[in-house]
Design an enzyme around this catalytic site. Structure first.
Site, mmCIF file in Angstrom:
data_model
loop_
_atom_site.group_PDB
_atom_site.id
_atom_site.type_symbol
_atom_site.label_atom_id
_atom_site.label_comp_id
_atom_site.label_asym_id
_atom_site.label_seq_id
_atom_site.Cartn_x
_atom_site.Cartn_y
_atom_site.Cartn_z
ATOM 1 N N SER A 72 1.056 21.750 47.860
ATOM 2 C CA SER A 72 1.349 22.463 46.618
ATOM 3 C C SER A 72 0.099 23.115 46.056
ATOM 4 O O SER A 72 -1.027 22.606 46.241
ATOM 5 C CB SER A 72 1.869 21.441 45.606
ATOM 6 O OG SER A 72 1.896 22.004 44.318
ATOM 7 N N TYR A 79 0.845 14.277 40.673
ATOM 8 C CA TYR A 79 1.596 14.970 41.725
ATOM 9 C C TYR A 79 0.639 15.738 42.651
ATOM 10 O O TYR A 79 0.641 15.573 43.865
ATOM 11 C CB TYR A 79 2.628 15.919 41.088
ATOM 12 C CG TYR A 79 3.235 16.869 42.078
ATOM 13 C CD1 TYR A 79 4.085 16.399 43.082
ATOM 14 C CD2 TYR A 79 2.933 18.229 42.052
ATOM 15 C CE1 TYR A 79 4.620 17.266 44.018
ATOM 16 C CE2 TYR A 79 3.470 19.099 42.981
ATOM 17 C CZ TYR A 79 4.313 18.607 43.964
ATOM 18 O OH TYR A 79 4.821 19.471 44.896
ATOM 19 N N LYS A 100 -0.707 15.069 46.751
ATOM 20 C CA LYS A 100 -0.699 16.033 47.852
ATOM 21 C C LYS A 100 -2.100 16.142 48.460
ATOM 22 O O LYS A 100 -2.269 16.228 49.672
ATOM 23 C CB LYS A 100 -0.213 17.403 47.350
ATOM 24 C CG LYS A 100 1.236 17.403 46.870
ATOM 25 C CD LYS A 100 2.201 17.193 48.014
ATOM 26 C CE LYS A 100 3.651 17.168 47.577
ATOM 27 N NZ LYS A 100 4.582 16.910 48.697
#
Ligand code: UDP
Length: 324
Positions: free
Chosen positions: A117, A141, A145
């Protein structure tokens, strides 16, 4: 090629399954259906299970493998939720991926394509953002990643697993054939939220912040059609299979649209009127996120074809009107 696709019942994953199946690959989907939908899987076998369950993955590989490649979409994906529950995000996105990777290398998988992302970059220091921009995620988040990208480097050294990490900007739109689309509950993303209001299923659209340092005061995002993302995954697999080195690639259109432009485009494409409320900034939002996707174009031969804002909104609206 035989490919294991985790999260293949979800939004981006189900479009990637379509692209792989249409290219003649044999696909098995592993999805726990926590946010995915069984009906979204077309042309592939669906095994319902958890990426963290290494034994179940080994059994799956024994039954349906051997797999030459895996694509990993299964993850928790909401930035706001990750701020409130970092443990849940590290548990699924990092520990779950670790179990998966161990089972995959034990089962002889050679190539791995990972859903990463733009959240790995955090607040950009320059724009458009190239892949060598510093990584400074501002939420768990994005951090999850980044941690998986780090793990992949060590898995390659130890086990020879070759990988591609695809850093998505804002995925939007739906399969032009109407077979799958975006379906989150609750819906927090911009375009589907506006379409809910256009359909009369949400009272109003909220614009989060009108005092950003941009031309119209609203945030700017780089939207990319989900079928173009899917195509990039298919190309990444071909790149690895033909000897390409492990690498990271941004996937975006390279074009920024403001939140206001998106709202107005939705109004025009749907022909529906709806209320718009000006709301405060949403915590954690960077003002501008636009990709440099030159590397994916040059090295993967990727050409986004459906990523005009009109096309993204029109395909999302067609999907929405099917009454999912
Ligand atoms: N946004 C908004 N209203 C909404 C949902 C999103 O104004 O109902 C804004 C949000 O603040 C951000 C942009 O739209 O600037 C894109 O948000 P989204 O959640 O779709 O994707 P993100 O950029 O967080 O990945």
């Amino acid at each position: 090629m035989k490919v294991l696709v985790t999260g293949g019942a979800g939004y981006v994953g189900s479009h990637a399954v379509l692209a792989l199946v249409e290219a003649g690959h044999e696909v098995v989907v592993l999805d726990d259906l926590s946010t995915g939908h069984q009906e979204a899987v077309h042309g592939a076998r669906l095994v319902v299970g958890d990426i963290a369950d290494g034994e179940a993955i080994s059994a799956l590989m024994g039954a349906w493998g051997p797999f030459e490649a895996a694509m990993h979409f299964a993850a928790r994906t909401q930035v706001g939720e990750s701020m409130a529950d970092p443990g849940g995000y590290f548990s699924v996105n990092v520990a779950g991926t670790l179990s998966l990777l161990r089972a995959l290398v034990a089962g002889g998988v050679r190539w791995f394509v990972f859903s990463s992302s733009a959240a790995v970059y955090g607040e950009p220091q320059r724009t458009p953002i190239p892949e060598d921009h510093p990584l400074a995620p501002t939420n768990p988040y994005g951090e999850s990643k980044r941690m998986v990208e780090s793990m992949l480097r060590w898995f390659e050294k130890a086990h020879g697993l070759r990988w591609v990490s695809l850093r998505y900007f804002n995925a939007a739109g739906a399969d032009p054939g109407g077979r799958t689309g975006e379906r989150h509950a609750p819906e927090t993303h911009l375009i589907p939220s506006v379409l809910l209001a256009a359909a009369g299923r949400r009272e109003a659209v909220e614009i989060f912040g009108t005092d950003w340092p941009t031309a119209d005061g609203t945030c700017i995002r780089d939207f990319i059609h989900v079928s173009d993302l899917a195509e990039a995954h298919r190309l990444a697999l071909g790149y690895l299979a033909s000897g390409g080195e492990s690498d990271v690639f941004n996937l975006g259109s390279g074009h920024g649209w403001s939140v206001r432009e998106v709202v107005e485009t939705c109004r025009r494409i749907t022909g529906r009127d709806f209320a718009v409320r000006l709301a405060p900034r949403r915590p954690g939002d960077p003002a501008v996120l636009v990709a440099s996707a030159d590397k994916a174009r040059a090295r993967l031969g990727w050409r986004p074809r459906l990523s005009s804002l009109d096309e993204m909104v029109a395909t999302a609206w067609a999907w929405h009107q099917k009454g999912y």
